[in-house]
Write an enzyme that holds these catalytic residues in place. Structure first.
Site, PDB file in Angstrom:
ATOM      1  N   GLU A 163       0.796  -1.234   0.000  1.00 21.49           N
ATOM      2  CA  GLU A 163       0.000   0.000   0.000  1.00 21.49           C
ATOM      3  C   GLU A 163       0.826   1.280   0.000  1.00 21.49           C
ATOM      4  O   GLU A 163       0.533   2.217   0.752  1.00 21.49           O
ATOM      5  CB  GLU A 163      -0.967  -0.002   1.194  1.00 21.49           C
ATOM      6  CG  GLU A 163      -1.849  -1.234   1.228  1.00 21.49           C
ATOM      7  CD  GLU A 163      -2.856  -1.244   2.383  1.00 21.49           C
ATOM      8  OE1 GLU A 163      -2.779  -0.357   3.244  1.00 21.49           O
ATOM      9  OE2 GLU A 163      -3.707  -2.149   2.390  1.00 21.49           O
ATOM     10  N   GLU A 274      -5.798 -10.837  -1.467  1.00 20.24           N
ATOM     11  CA  GLU A 274      -6.673 -10.662  -0.286  1.00 20.24           C
ATOM     12  C   GLU A 274      -8.135 -10.593  -0.715  1.00 20.24           C
ATOM     13  O   GLU A 274      -8.882  -9.696  -0.339  1.00 20.24           O
ATOM     14  CB  GLU A 274      -6.293  -9.373   0.462  1.00 20.24           C
ATOM     15  CG  GLU A 274      -4.822  -9.300   0.804  1.00 20.24           C
ATOM     16  CD  GLU A 274      -4.435  -8.006   1.515  1.00 20.24           C
ATOM     17  OE1 GLU A 274      -5.315  -7.326   2.088  1.00 20.24           O
ATOM     18  OE2 GLU A 274      -3.237  -7.678   1.500  1.00 20.24           O
ATOM     19  N   SER A 617     -48.190 -29.806 -13.140  1.00 17.59           N
ATOM     20  CA  SER A 617     -47.612 -29.554 -11.816  1.00 17.59           C
ATOM     21  C   SER A 617     -48.666 -29.689 -10.727  1.00 17.59           C
ATOM     22  O   SER A 617     -49.264 -30.750 -10.582  1.00 17.59           O
ATOM     23  CB  SER A 617     -46.938 -28.177 -11.810  1.00 17.59           C
ATOM     24  OG  SER A 617     -46.160 -28.025 -10.665  1.00 17.59           O
TER      25      SER A 617
HETATM   26  C1  XIL Z   1      -6.248  -6.716   8.021  1.00 14.61           C
HETATM   27  C2  XIL Z   1      -6.530  -7.889   8.899  1.00 14.61           C
HETATM   28  O1  XIL Z   1      -7.369  -8.769   8.233  1.00 14.61           O
HETATM   29  C3  XIL Z   1      -7.184  -7.435  10.178  1.00 14.61           C
HETATM   30  O2  XIL Z   1      -7.327  -8.511  11.077  1.00 14.61           O
HETATM   31  C4  XIL Z   1      -6.327  -6.339  10.821  1.00 14.61           C
HETATM   32  O3  XIL Z   1      -6.974  -5.853  11.948  1.00 14.61           O
HETATM   33  C5  XIL Z   1      -6.086  -5.235   9.844  1.00 14.61           C
HETATM   34  O4  XIL Z   1      -5.510  -5.754   8.675  1.00 14.61           O
HETATM   35  N1  XIL Z   1      -4.963  -4.877   3.484  1.00 14.61           N
HETATM   36  C6  XIL Z   1      -3.967  -5.698   3.902  1.00 14.61           C
HETATM   37  C7  XIL Z   1      -4.199  -6.630   5.018  1.00 14.61           C
HETATM   38  O5  XIL Z   1      -2.910  -5.757   3.260  1.00 14.61           O
HETATM   39  O6  XIL Z   1      -3.044  -6.883   5.766  1.00 14.61           O
HETATM   40  C8  XIL Z   1      -5.287  -6.148   5.913  1.00 14.61           C
HETATM   41  O7  XIL Z   1      -5.527  -7.138   6.911  1.00 14.61           O
HETATM   42  C9  XIL Z   1      -6.511  -5.812   5.112  1.00 14.61           C
HETATM   43  C10 XIL Z   1      -6.223  -4.729   4.142  1.00 14.61           C
END
Ligand code: XIL
Length: 715
Positions: A163, A274, A617
């Site tokens: 990010e 993700e 039916s």
């Molecule tokens: C999230 C986790 O799922 C949560 O449990 C935590 O509180 C915050 O982070 N982008 C990412 C992940 O790269 O690491 C994030 O994960 C979600 C958004």
């Protein structure tokens, strides 16, 4: 008990009817293999796990069945592993890594450098001042190399930097990168350094740049630009991670496709890192996190299925560059977005959702299907309306004008989907094409616009599902037998008869054959019943019973007869209520009121052997019950997707002249074939018929009538 529809017949009809949209989807059986198996020729299917996931047996079962790549959801992030400088905490990360080692599953490492979930010691001093670049780099190098070294044996790739690209909009003159403390200290160079440190520690690991809003055109361009600059500078970056936190409204298939095409110009590896598809569009703190009670509407589930199914179609298209697709969490139960966001393929009880079937049950042939652009207006459209359209392959295309809507779904779908999701076209209208060719014949449908159910203003309406619904006709190859031809036509007239038992005038439609008005002959009568949620219009309106008869008579294939179509009082039954439906009231109306009325007002042969009852039916259920209750009334029986007769139900084999049972090939036709054979073996004049390629719909019943009519009233 006798008054009720018997359980056996009920089960037969339910068996076929539950496949239809109006009774809701069937439960999804426990999978025997997993997503990883379905995608073995495409890419790995991964999952992000927390500590609970890898210790609870029920969850372990799902993980091992479905996935072949694992990411630690939080446990390998900078802060959890090194909360304070030099103080490493490996407990959680080790537990997950050991689970993977034990089961021979390789991990995606997530993540080495991120502005979030990172101890501030990494980039600032105790007073909150940013560290000098060299000190920051030393911290970063030490952290990255410690963790990469520790898990080298089990981690095959790392999200090195997470990010770092700025969100849209980026105003002219502003940096394309996020203004994080790391960026403030070192500019873009910190990203390069992170990759170099990771590569030094494990030259074999694939190294990824990972980000969200990864399909948004402007941001994906910035991500591309960054990675391109890295490549040009010789930085060891292997791939781009698209986080894939999407929602049921977007991004569009085109945007995802374009982003993948763009990224594949600069890297050889793309991972979806993700993935989840939430039901709302809010971001960050405004996300509708789990509050416990929210129900996801059925139409939202349909949007989610559509999103997942389109997404995976695009991903399969790019299988050459995509090598792993990871879901962010196992099930909705502990999705980071909360259970109310309904984002994953497994529900809070770890059971597969409808979207799972969409993702897993794809048809590779469909991925490359070419839709012929020879669409023309459906023959059931209102005058002057171009849409809906159908093409020569049987695809249907819809267009709806709803400029301010956020979602438009057509209830017609394929293979268990909740329908066809329309997408906003450039002119503001909503358009969409079915996912494949539809079954031939007539289909009821409706629109769901932002959750509200409406008819399509493009088409005529047909009574079904207890309301006047939109209708579409997919031209059938054998449509000729119900076509309106230049042959003598009979009449369909409305009669109003007084019903003492219900204290009202009731409606029946009566078909009289073409010759009826020209001679003085008496005719046999077929009492023909519609199905659940339909009414007395169905058989001649969408069923074309009159045209089927006119054509058969013109060809000399039938003994001309009258058809009487009245309302079978079936509309009060709600899904689930079929078992308690009491047909007795209708039996009285039909046998004690309508039949005498018809015999008194039409030239009928008012005898049992010249009287038939048939129904489709639920009308078949009524037919079955009433013909057996009143053996003195009807000499011919017909069940059209409406169950069967077994020989032992019929007390006196001589009570019936002939029995017709039929259904569509997609309705479990074996029991029709078996029942017909049993009846024949028992000496009955019985005919079994299966309509090829059709389900519990009107083309089946048109064909059944066409097959049944010639056998009726033969001596
Ligand atoms: C999230 C986790 O799922 C949560 O449990 C935590 O509180 C915050 O982070 N982008 C990412 C992940 O790269 O690491 C994030 O994960 C979600 C958004």
């Amino acid at each position: 008990m006798k008054r009720m529809i018997t359980a056996g017949i009920c089960a037969l009809i339910l068996g076929v009817v539950t496949a239809g949209a109006q009774w809701g989807p069937r439960p999804i059986p426990e999978p025997t293999d997993g997503l990883k198996d379905a995608y073995k020729d495409y890419f790995k299917i991964g999952v992000a796990v927390n500590n609970r996931n890898v210790v609870e047996p029920e969850q372990i079962k799902v993980i091992l069945r479905e996935f072949n790549s694992i990411t630690a959801e939080n446990a390998m992030k900078p802060e959890p592993t090194e909360p304070r400088k030099g103080e490493f905490n490996w407990e959680d990360a080790d537990r997950i890594a050991n689970f993977c080692r034990e089961h021979g599953i390789k991990m995606r490492g997530h993540t080495l450098m991120w502005h979030s979930q990172i101890g501030s010691w990494m980039y600032q001093d105790a007073q909150g001042n940013l560290l000098p670049k060299e000190e920051f780099y030393a911290n970063m190098k030490h952290h990255i190399q410690a963790i990469v070294n520790r898990y080298k044996d089990v981690v095959y790739c790392w999200d090195v930097v997470n990010e770092a690209v700025a969100d849209s909009p980026v105003w002219p003159g502003r940096p394309e990168l996020r203004d994080s403390p790391m960026y403030k200290i070192a500019g873009e160079e910190f990203i390069y350094k992170a990759f170099e440190y990771a590569h030094e520690a494990d030259p074999n690991a694939l190294l990824f740049y990972n980000d969200y809003n990864d399909a948004e055109p402007a941001k994906s361009q910035r991500i591309f630009n960054l990675v391109k600059r890295m490549k040009d500078a010789g930085v060891p970056v292997d791939g781009i991670g698209m986080q894939g936190h999407y929602n049921i409204y977007g991004p569009s298939q085109e945007d995802i496709d374009n982003a993948l095409t763009l990224y594949s110009q600069v890297v050889k590896h793309i991972h979806i890192t993700e993935l989840d598809v939430r039901v709302n569009t809010e971001m960050g703190g405004a996300l509708r996190f789990s509050q416990g009670a929210t129900q996801i509407a059925d139409w939202e589930k349909t949007l989610q299925e559509d999103m997942y199914s389109r997404l995976f179609r695009v991903l399969r298209k790019h299988k050459d560059v995509i090598d792993c697709v990871t879901f962010w969490n196992v099930s909705d139960k502990d999705s980071w977005l909360g259970v109310n966001n309904y984002p994953l393929l497994f529900d809070e009880n770890y059971k597969p959702k409808r979207a799972y079937l969409q993702v897993k049950g794809f048809d590779p042939a469909k991925d490359n299907a070419v839709v012929k652009e020879d669409f023309r207006p459906s023959e059931l459209n209102q005058p002057g309306q171009d849409y809906p359209m159908v093409n020569s392959q049987g695809y249907a295309r819809f267009k709806v004008n709803a400029p301010k809507a956020t979602s438009v779904i057509v209830s017609l779908g394929l293979g268990g989907t909740g329908g066809t999701v329309l997408h906003k076209a450039e002119d503001g209208t909503w358009m969409g094409t079915t996912d494949g060719p539809m079954d031939e014949g007539f289909h009821y449908y409706h629109l769901t616009v932002d959750g509200g159910v409406l008819n399509d203003p493009g088409t005529h309406n047909y009574y079904g599902s207890t309301r006047w619904e939109s209708g579409i006709e997919i031209p059938a190859h054998d449509a000729d037998f119900y076509a309106m031809k230049r042959v003598p036509h009979g009449k369909v007239q409305q009669v109003l008869f007084w019903s003492g038992s219900t204290q009202q005038n009731r409606v029946a439609w009566v078909y009289t054959p073409p010759q009826y008005d020209k001679n003085k002959k008496k005719y046999p009568v077929l009492y023909l019943q519609h199905g659940w949620g339909e009414n007395e219009y169905a058989w001649w309106n969408q069923g074309h019973a009159n045209l089927i008869m006119d054509n058969l008579i013109a060809e000399g294939k039938v003994e001309p007869f009258i058809i009487v179509m009245t309302y079978g009082m079936t509309n009060d039954v709600r899904p689930g209520g079929l078992f308690s439906f009491d047909y007795k009231q209708f039996e009285t109306v039909l046998c004690d009121e309508l039949v005498p009325y018809v015999d008194a007002n039409f030239r009928t042969i008012a005898k049992k052997d010249s009287r038939a009852m048939a129904g489709l039916s639920m009308g078949g259920m009524e037919t079955h019950a009433i013909t057996l209750d009143r053996p003195e009334m009807f000499g011919w029986y017909g069940l059209l997707s409406g169950g069967i007769y077994s020989p032992d139900e019929i007390k006196d084999p001589k009570q019936v002249k002939g029995i017709f049972i039929g259904c569509g090939s997609k309705e479990g036709p074996d029991r029709i074939r078996e029942a017909a054979a049993q009846l024949q073996a028992a000496g009955f004049n019985a005919k079994g018929y299966v309509s090829e390629g059709t389900a519990h719909e009107f083309l089946t019943w048109r064909r059944c009538l066409h097959e049944m009519a010639p056998m009726l009233f033969r001596k």
